[in-house]
Design a protein around this motif. Structure first.
Motif, PDB file in Angstrom:
ATOM      1  N   LYS A 156       0.843  -1.194   0.000  1.00 24.50           N
ATOM      2  CA  LYS A 156       0.000   0.000   0.000  1.00 24.50           C
ATOM      3  C   LYS A 156       0.875   1.239   0.000  1.00 24.50           C
ATOM      4  N   ALA A 157       1.854   1.240   0.904  1.00 24.68           N
ATOM      5  CA  ALA A 157       2.674   2.434   1.114  1.00 24.68           C
ATOM      6  C   ALA A 157       3.444   2.811  -0.151  1.00 24.68           C
ATOM      7  N   VAL A 158       3.870   1.839  -0.939  1.00 21.46           N
ATOM      8  CA  VAL A 158       4.610   2.198  -2.151  1.00 21.46           C
ATOM      9  C   VAL A 158       3.674   2.447  -3.331  1.00 21.46           C
ATOM     10  N   GLY A 159       2.373   2.482  -3.053  1.00 17.54           N
ATOM     11  CA  GLY A 159       1.416   2.917  -4.071  1.00 17.54           C
ATOM     12  C   GLY A 159       1.041   1.867  -5.094  1.00 17.54           C
ATOM     13  N   LEU A 160       1.078   0.599  -4.706  1.00 16.87           N
ATOM     14  CA  LEU A 160       0.654  -0.450  -5.647  1.00 16.87           C
ATOM     15  C   LEU A 160      -0.874  -0.561  -5.644  1.00 16.87           C
ATOM     16  N   LYS A 164      -1.904  -5.142  -8.730  1.00 20.13           N
ATOM     17  CA  LYS A 164      -0.441  -5.292  -8.743  1.00 20.13           C
ATOM     18  C   LYS A 164       0.069  -5.880  -7.437  1.00 20.13           C
ATOM     19  N   LEU A 168       2.478  -8.946  -7.754  1.00 20.57           N
ATOM     20  CA  LEU A 168       3.892  -8.739  -7.430  1.00 20.57           C
ATOM     21  C   LEU A 168       4.258  -9.128  -6.006  1.00 20.57           C
TER      22      LEU A 168
ATOM     23  N   LEU B  73      -4.494   6.322  -3.491  1.00 21.49           N
ATOM     24  CA  LEU B  73      -3.402   5.751  -4.264  1.00 21.49           C
ATOM     25  C   LEU B  73      -2.461   6.874  -4.714  1.00 21.49           C
ATOM     26  N   ARG B  76      -0.632   8.367  -1.631  1.00 25.25           N
ATOM     27  CA  ARG B  76       0.469   7.529  -1.145  1.00 25.25           C
ATOM     28  C   ARG B  76       1.696   7.650  -2.035  1.00 25.25           C
ATOM     29  N   ARG B  77       1.465   7.877  -3.327  1.00 25.97           N
ATOM     30  CA  ARG B  77       2.601   7.947  -4.250  1.00 25.97           C
ATOM     31  C   ARG B  77       3.393   9.235  -4.111  1.00 25.97           C
ATOM     32  N   PHE B  81       7.324   6.263   2.972  1.00 29.52           N
ATOM     33  CA  PHE B  81       7.003   5.762   4.309  1.00 29.52           C
ATOM     34  C   PHE B  81       8.077   4.778   4.744  1.00 29.52           C
ATOM     35  N   ASN B  97      13.793  -4.013  -4.375  1.00 29.23           N
ATOM     36  CA  ASN B  97      12.883  -3.324  -3.463  1.00 29.23           C
ATOM     37  C   ASN B  97      12.767  -1.841  -3.796  1.00 29.23           C
ATOM     38  N   LEU B 100      11.000  -1.565  -7.529  1.00 29.11           N
ATOM     39  CA  LEU B 100       9.599  -1.962  -7.729  1.00 29.11           C
ATOM     40  C   LEU B 100       8.608  -0.788  -7.749  1.00 29.11           C
ATOM     41  N   PRO B 101       8.657   0.119  -6.765  1.00 29.45           N
ATOM     42  CA  PRO B 101       7.715   1.248  -6.831  1.00 29.45           C
ATOM     43  C   PRO B 101       7.968   2.131  -8.048  1.00 29.45           C
ATOM     44  N   ILE B 103       9.007   1.269 -11.005  1.00 31.08           N
ATOM     45  CA  ILE B 103       8.491   0.633 -12.214  1.00 31.08           C
ATOM     46  C   ILE B 103       6.967   0.541 -12.174  1.00 31.08           C
ATOM     47  N   HIS B 104       6.429   0.103 -11.032  1.00 29.47           N
ATOM     48  CA  HIS B 104       5.008  -0.250 -11.016  1.00 29.47           C
ATOM     49  C   HIS B 104       4.090   0.842 -10.480  1.00 29.47           C
ATOM     50  N   SER B 105       4.643   1.826  -9.764  1.00 29.33           N
ATOM     51  CA  SER B 105       3.785   2.938  -9.341  1.00 29.33           C
ATOM     52  C   SER B 105       4.072   4.193 -10.163  1.00 29.33           C
ATOM     53  N   GLN B 107       5.765   4.014 -13.371  1.00 29.61           N
ATOM     54  CA  GLN B 107       5.893   3.702 -14.803  1.00 29.61           C
ATOM     55  C   GLN B 107       7.252   4.055 -15.410  1.00 29.61           C
ATOM     56  N   ARG B 149      14.612   3.651  -0.652  1.00 23.83           N
ATOM     57  CA  ARG B 149      13.429   3.374  -1.458  1.00 23.83           C
ATOM     58  C   ARG B 149      12.460   4.550  -1.417  1.00 23.83           C
TER      59      ARG B 149
END
Lengths: 254, 244
Positions: A156-160, A164, A168, B73, B76-77, B81, B97, B100-101, B103-105, B107, B149
């Motif tokens: 959640k915290a990393v915005g997935l 996803k 993931l 969403l 949080r981005r 945290f 680690n 991942l954010p 790439i996937h949060s 893009q 991160r």
């Protein structure tokens, strides 16, 4: 770190265990005055091969369907819709609490007949899947519960997005935890499929029964049958061990 | 950064954790202190959009934060945290680690993400750790990678939940040094901490939370030298008793 024992000590032990086991079986055979003779089995090699393949096909098909059923039941158990949750819980409880043989008769002759499922192969796969699915549901539930809540909060915290997060995070963590147990369950499916002989599916056990009615060599036939099942499950356990090692490499903290 | 907490309440299954939290200030580095179980971590999670409050409003730089799942969403981005422990994905290496954010949060493509992650690892002296899994890393390294991160996404605000409470003094210093450097570089931070030295020296504002509400707040110099409320005086007496 445990030191691995010397090669000589290892080989002596292997020989000793083999002598004890083979000796025990051999003496038992002598005591009942039976001489094993496998030569008659050769004539049935084609039918045995057909049975072997049928067992593998039934087991594979049941593995796929039971994975699906098990996943659905594991999810449904956690559902907020009580009807769904109760249904899943009762399904798991009843299936795990009754013998497969009873289930086969019940589902094939009562449910199957009532709803016109007359393809016995399809029925066999469905019944076996229903049975194994309940066990797989419990494996999956245990796996999900063993994942630390912090991993989901982190996602959640990393915005997935939820999708996803599943792809993931949840799925790879779950797989790492349950793959060994799942492959072990596959070995069970292979053995359990022998009971499908009671509805005359021509898998290994059924074929062996037919051969026995023909050559009257019951001991040899079933001895060989056991060996064939062992070949299959041993192959599966080798795969399991390989998967366990892979899992350890990535996550020894468990 | 301007923050407004307007009558924030939070309860879990009937148990009240936060009641009527009101606070308003403009800060660069804010420390949240208080006894264990007072609701500090819950408050931080609400600010970070990880928990919705039962009632009340949150404003950051004058903009009201909506707690609908879709808008959270996006919220949080914009925030980094750092968790107390277990703040890394256990099935991914340190570098993965961080990537991942991105790439996937955000893009980014894989090469860009790897590049940015490697830059951060180099900056924080973590080059050796990139290919290790979390269980192969020390607690201090894990926390520094968590911070890396969080920094990788260039957050407008960094939140840290007792980032050093599970570490020994040497590793604590290692993490706090890194944090102090980032704050000096202009990063806005809110840290829940038991490190009074850090709260005093590195954070210019302090909030004291006890019994689920903000009891006292203000400039850190003033908070530590002239505490106004009995509760804060008692708390400081207790935690500073063995300080040199």
């Amino acid at each position: 770190m445990k030191k691995s024992p010397a090669l000589f000590y290892k080989s002596i032990s292997v020989v000793l265990v083999t002598v004890i086991l083979v000796g025990f079986v051999w003496i038992s055979l002598v005591r009942i005055n039976h001489r094993l003779d496998f030569s008659t089995l050769w004539a049935y090699k084609y039918r045995l091969w057909q049975g072997f393949k049928m067992t593998l096909i039934m087991a594979f098909a049941s593995l796929l369907v039971s994975l699906l059923l098990g996943s659905v039941a594991a999810m449904a158990q956690k559902s907020r819709f009580l009807v769904l949750s109760y249904l899943a819980k009762i399904y798991i409880q009843i299936i795990r609490g009754t013998p497969l043989l009873v289930q086969i008769f019940f589902f094939f002759y009562i449910i199957g007949t009532a709803w016109g499922v007359d393809n016995r192969y399809l029925a066999g796969v469905l019944i076996l899947s229903l049975f194994e699915g309940a066990y797989i549901a419990e494996i999956i539930r245990g796996g999900l519960e063993s994942i630390d809540e912090s991993q989901f909060e982190l996602a959640k915290a990393v915005g997935l997005t939820p999708a996803k997060t599943f792809r993931l995070v949840t799925f790879p963590l779950l797989m790492a935890r349950i793959l060994p147990a799942l492959t072990g369950q596959f070995a069970s499916i292979i053995k359990d499929s022998s009971l499908l002989s009671v509805i005359a599916i021509p898998e290994l056990t059924q074929i062996t029964q037919e051969i026995s009615a023909d050559n009257y060599r019951l001991f040899e036939n079933y001895f060989f049958l056991g060996l064939l099942y062992f070949v299959m499950t041993f192959a599966v356990s080798l795969i399991t061990r390989h998967l366990e090692r892979m899992y350890k490499h990535e996550n020894s903290a468990g | 950064m301007k923050i407004v907490l307007d009558k924030i309440c939070k309860s879990f299954a009937g148990k009240t954790v936060l009641k009527n939290v009101c606070y308003e200030d403009d800060f660069n580095a804010l420390a949240v202190i208080g006894p264990s179980g007072a609701g500090k971590s819950t408050l931080l999670r609400i600010i970070g959009g990880l928990l919705p409050p039962t009632s009340g409003d949150l404003y950051l730089d004058g903009i009201k934060v909506s707690f609908s799942e879709k808008e959270l969403l996006a919220h949080r981005r914009t925030i980094g945290f750092v968790f107390q422990t277990k703040g890394l994905f256990e099935h991914l290496t340190a570098l993965e680690n961080v990537m991942l954010p991105l790439i996937h949060s955000f893009q980014l493509d894989k090469a860009e993400a790897a590049e940015r992650a490697r830059e951060l690892f180099a900056r924080f002296g973590l080059e050796e750790e990139g290919h290790k899994y979390p269980h192969q890393l020390s607690g201090g390294q894990q926390q520094r990678i968590q911070i890396a991160r969080a920094m990788a996404i260039k957050p407008k605000l960094l939140l840290l939940d007792e980032p050093t409470s599970a570490l020994d003094p040497e590793l604590t210093a290692e993490v706090l040094d890194m944090l102090g450097e980032l704050q000096a570089g202009g990063l806005k931070t809110i840290i829940v901490t038991h490190e009074m030295g850090f709260a005093k020296k590195a954070c210019e504002k302090v909030v004291f939370v006890a019994d689920g509400t903000v009891v006292e707040s203000g400039d850190s110099r003033q908070i530590f030298t002239e505490p106004q409320t009995k509760a804060l005086q008692a708390f400081l007496n207790k935690v500073l008793e063995w300080q040199p």
